[in-house]
Write a protein that holds these residues in place. Sequence first.
Motif, mmCIF file in Angstrom:
data_model
loop_
_atom_site.group_PDB
_atom_site.id
_atom_site.type_symbol
_atom_site.label_atom_id
_atom_site.label_comp_id
_atom_site.label_asym_id
_atom_site.label_seq_id
_atom_site.Cartn_x
_atom_site.Cartn_y
_atom_site.Cartn_z
ATOM 1 N N GLY A 1 0.792 -1.249 0.175
ATOM 2 C CA GLY A 1 0.019 -0.222 0.020
ATOM 3 C C GLY A 1 0.752 1.056 -0.114
ATOM 4 N N GLU A 2 0.203 2.339 -0.236
ATOM 5 C CA GLU A 2 0.995 3.493 -0.210
ATOM 6 C C GLU A 2 0.058 4.580 0.456
ATOM 7 O OE1 GLU A 2 2.485 3.954 -4.798
ATOM 8 O OE2 GLU A 2 0.297 3.339 -4.442
ATOM 9 N N ALA A 3 0.654 5.474 1.153
ATOM 10 C CA ALA A 3 0.035 6.727 1.787
ATOM 11 C C ALA A 3 0.024 8.044 1.017
ATOM 12 C CB ALA A 3 0.929 7.199 2.795
ATOM 13 N N ILE A 4 -0.986 8.496 1.005
ATOM 14 C CA ILE A 4 -1.451 9.848 0.159
ATOM 15 C C ILE A 4 -0.641 10.843 0.903
ATOM 16 C CG2 ILE A 4 -3.022 11.429 -0.569
ATOM 17 C CD1 ILE A 4 -3.246 8.922 -1.929
ATOM 18 N N ALA A 5 0.192 11.503 -0.188
ATOM 19 C CA ALA A 5 0.968 12.675 0.395
ATOM 20 C C ALA A 5 1.026 13.709 -0.728
ATOM 21 C CB ALA A 5 2.523 12.367 0.645
ATOM 22 N N ALA A 6 1.688 14.754 -0.689
ATOM 23 C CA ALA A 6 1.851 15.743 -1.642
ATOM 24 C C ALA A 6 2.307 15.268 -3.022
ATOM 25 C CB ALA A 6 2.639 16.919 -1.141
ATOM 26 N N GLU A 7 3.329 14.195 -2.927
ATOM 27 C CA GLU A 7 4.140 13.964 -4.013
ATOM 28 C C GLU A 7 4.510 12.406 -3.807
ATOM 29 O OE1 GLU A 7 8.189 16.152 -2.463
ATOM 30 O OE2 GLU A 7 6.920 17.019 -4.077
ATOM 31 N N LYS A 8 5.301 11.629 -4.735
ATOM 32 C CA LYS A 8 5.766 10.542 -4.649
ATOM 33 C C LYS A 8 7.007 10.562 -3.961
ATOM 34 C CE LYS A 8 4.402 7.595 -8.446
ATOM 35 N NZ LYS A 8 4.754 6.857 -9.757
ATOM 36 N N GLY A 9 7.212 9.502 -3.116
ATOM 37 C CA GLY A 9 8.389 9.503 -2.375
ATOM 38 C C GLY A 9 8.296 8.411 -1.074
ATOM 39 N N THR A 10 8.863 8.804 -0.119
ATOM 40 C CA THR A 10 8.708 8.010 1.186
ATOM 41 C C THR A 10 8.274 8.761 2.443
ATOM 42 O OG1 THR A 10 11.203 8.114 1.565
ATOM 43 C CG2 THR A 10 10.261 6.018 0.584
ATOM 44 N N ALA A 11 7.645 8.393 3.473
ATOM 45 C CA ALA A 11 7.332 9.114 4.405
ATOM 46 C C ALA A 11 7.349 8.142 5.810
ATOM 47 C CB ALA A 11 5.935 9.779 4.550
ATOM 48 N N THR A 12 7.376 8.656 6.965
ATOM 49 C CA THR A 12 7.312 7.694 8.246
ATOM 50 C C THR A 12 6.007 7.597 8.446
ATOM 51 O OG1 THR A 12 9.654 8.408 8.668
ATOM 52 C CG2 THR A 12 8.218 7.110 10.477
ATOM 53 N N PHE A 13 5.322 6.507 8.705
ATOM 54 C CA PHE A 13 3.928 6.342 8.881
ATOM 55 C C PHE A 13 4.086 6.151 10.423
ATOM 56 C CE2 PHE A 13 0.115 3.727 9.397
ATOM 57 C CZ PHE A 13 -0.917 4.510 9.174
ATOM 58 N N PHE A 14 3.503 6.699 11.455
ATOM 59 C CA PHE A 14 3.552 6.462 12.896
ATOM 60 C C PHE A 14 2.385 5.677 13.152
ATOM 61 C CE2 PHE A 14 5.853 10.250 11.991
ATOM 62 C CZ PHE A 14 7.090 9.898 12.278
ATOM 63 N N ASP A 15 2.834 4.535 14.385
ATOM 64 C CA ASP A 15 1.747 3.506 14.849
ATOM 65 C C ASP A 15 1.492 3.880 16.370
ATOM 66 O OD1 ASP A 15 0.456 1.093 15.339
ATOM 67 O OD2 ASP A 15 1.982 -0.201 14.369
ATOM 68 N N THR A 16 0.538 3.685 16.793
ATOM 69 C CA THR A 16 0.163 3.622 18.194
ATOM 70 C C THR A 16 0.641 2.321 18.930
ATOM 71 O OG1 THR A 16 -1.935 3.078 18.067
ATOM 72 C CG2 THR A 16 -1.616 5.419 17.798
ATOM 73 N N GLY A 17 0.423 1.349 17.888
ATOM 74 C CA GLY A 17 0.821 -0.069 18.626
ATOM 75 C C GLY A 17 -0.471 -0.643 18.990
ATOM 76 N N ASP A 18 -1.530 -0.029 19.016
ATOM 77 C CA ASP A 18 -2.813 -0.657 19.246
ATOM 78 C C ASP A 18 -3.414 -1.374 17.912
ATOM 79 O OD1 ASP A 18 -2.810 0.392 21.789
ATOM 80 O OD2 ASP A 18 -3.886 2.340 20.863
ATOM 81 N N ASP A 19 -3.868 -2.623 18.042
ATOM 82 C CA ASP A 19 -4.398 -3.287 17.013
ATOM 83 C C ASP A 19 -5.222 -2.613 16.087
ATOM 84 O OD1 ASP A 19 -2.389 -5.313 17.329
ATOM 85 O OD2 ASP A 19 -4.096 -6.716 18.314
ATOM 86 N N ALA A 20 -6.464 -1.975 16.948
ATOM 87 C CA ALA A 20 -7.541 -1.457 16.051
ATOM 88 C C ALA A 20 -7.566 0.102 16.074
ATOM 89 C CB ALA A 20 -8.668 -1.993 16.662
ATOM 90 N N SER A 21 -6.304 0.697 16.224
ATOM 91 C CA SER A 21 -6.304 2.054 16.261
ATOM 92 C C SER A 21 -6.811 2.568 15.042
ATOM 93 C CB SER A 21 -4.950 2.483 16.771
ATOM 94 O OG SER A 21 -4.801 4.278 16.823
ATOM 95 N N ASN A 22 -7.324 3.921 15.040
ATOM 96 C CA ASN A 22 -7.591 4.583 13.829
ATOM 97 C C ASN A 22 -6.839 6.189 13.890
ATOM 98 O OD1 ASN A 22 -8.774 6.477 15.852
ATOM 99 N ND2 ASN A 22 -10.835 6.408 14.855
ATOM 100 N N ALA A 23 -5.764 5.985 14.888
ATOM 101 C CA ALA A 23 -5.053 7.259 14.927
ATOM 102 C C ALA A 23 -3.582 7.150 14.444
ATOM 103 C CB ALA A 23 -4.969 7.691 16.392
ATOM 104 N N ASN A 24 -3.268 5.997 13.465
ATOM 105 C CA ASN A 24 -2.048 5.908 13.019
ATOM 106 C C ASN A 24 -1.920 7.288 11.923
ATOM 107 O OD1 ASN A 24 -1.787 3.389 14.476
ATOM 108 N ND2 ASN A 24 -2.588 2.351 12.820
#
Length: 144
Positions: A1-24
Amino acid sequence: GEAIAAEKGTATFFDTGDDASNANSLVKTDRHANGLTVPTISIDDFAAERNLKIDVLKIDVEGAELDALRGGFQTFKNICPPLSLGLHPNAIKAMGATLEEIWDFLSQFDYQVEWEGKTVDRDWFTAQTDLFDVQCYSPNAKTE
């Protein structure tokens, strides 16, 4: 999968560590435990690579709203699809953006912004401090 951003590249996706979190998110907060490097793509590139015509957009990206919108500039310029936008004012600030910048971005395509079925103005929009969702419609929409 890819994250939506201003342009192609890479970014750091931050994870809360919770299995069902919607705040990543691409925006780091105190709730995040881990970071994972992910590929990014803009809305415009995603649509072009798949030969898609976007009829409607829902963006709920936990603070990275302005970046996501900027990556859809051609989509908004050419199609102006209806837009459902979840806005996280504190996370937007943490990303170095403002509600004023988001309003001004939408305004260049003549989007009308509605909250709970009522049209809102720039003063109301930019004064929000808690999470809120808006629907945006442009008279320039070419979604038929």
